[in-house]
Design a protein around this motif. Structure first.
Motif, PDB file in Angstrom:
ATOM      1  N   ILE A   1     -90.304 102.822 -27.166  1.00 22.42           N
ATOM      2  CA  ILE A   1     -91.574 103.282 -28.364  1.00 22.42           C
ATOM      3  C   ILE A   1     -92.532 104.608 -28.468  1.00 22.42           C
ATOM      4  O   ILE A   1     -92.038 105.162 -29.230  1.00 22.42           O
TER       5      ILE A   1
ATOM      6  N   VAL B   1     -95.978  96.795 -33.308  1.00 25.39           N
ATOM      7  CA  VAL B   1     -95.960  98.172 -33.295  1.00 25.39           C
ATOM      8  C   VAL B   1     -96.848  98.120 -34.048  1.00 25.39           C
ATOM      9  O   VAL B   1     -97.441  99.399 -33.971  1.00 25.39           O
TER      10      VAL B   1
ATOM     11  N   ASP C   1     -88.116  96.967 -26.687  1.00 22.69           N
ATOM     12  CA  ASP C   1     -87.135  98.802 -26.143  1.00 22.69           C
ATOM     13  C   ASP C   1     -86.895  98.969 -25.038  1.00 22.69           C
ATOM     14  O   ASP C   1     -86.971  98.386 -24.279  1.00 22.69           O
TER      15      ASP C   1
END
Ligand code: SF4
Length: 169
Positions: free
Chosen positions: A106, A153, A128
């Motif tokens: 990320i 997120v 990720d």
């Protein structure tokens, strides 16, 4: 843009029952990758407008689904085209929950305000990191190796750092 597969219902690609689209194209070259055939962006079938609409209609008509997962390959390599699909999807299902799998971290995706960042912003959960065979762990839910993180997120973008998703939510 091509996809290497589409599953109408899965329980292993994120929380709940999820539709999954596997995008072709990945240049991470993780040693021990479970789907090396998807590295070639030309592998699979073309993700035509009609295929996209078919998937959207499938999702709309299945009340048991928790959302859609974008898998691969790595769809961030085709971010510009994937964004167009996600816009279409969200126009028809505004509250759809989207998980996305990537070999990027990320931190790499948040680094620049480019198409990768825009695609990230449109998703709810990011799994990720590259698959690390030395850290492989079959007991982890929704990930293949211990370095991979399941991230919230929106929280991560707000805080400017990786925030793990609480899977109890
Ligand atoms: S990111 Fe996924 S698809 Fe790409 S090489 Fe790594 S394990 Fe394979």
């Amino acid at each position: 843009m091509n996809i290497s597969g589409y599953i109408k219902e899965s329980i292993v690609d994120g929380q709940g029952l999820r539709a999954v689209v596997f995008f072709s194209g990945c240049y991470h070259n993780c040693f021990g990758c479970h789907s090396p055939q998807t590295h070639d962006k030309n592998y699979g079938e073309e993700f035509t407008e009609s295929k996209q609409q078919e998937i959207i209609e499938d999702i709309k008509s299945n009340p048991l689904l928790s959302g859609l997962t974008l898998s691969g390959g790595d769809c961030f390599f085709s971010a510009k085209e994937v964004i167009k699909f996600v816009i279409k999807l969200k126009n028809e299902i505004p509250d759809i929950n989207i998980w996305v799998y990537t070999g990027f971290t990320i931190e790499q995706l948040m680094g620049k305000k480019d198409n990768k960042y825009k695609l990230l912003e449109m998703c709810d959960v990011l799994v990720d990191g590259k698959f690390e065979i030395g850290l492989r762990d079959t007991t982890i839910k929704f990930a293949g190796s211990r370095n991979q993180r399941i991230l919230d997120v929106k929280e991560s973008l707000e805080c400017g750092k990786a925030i793990l998703l609480s899977l109890d939510k």
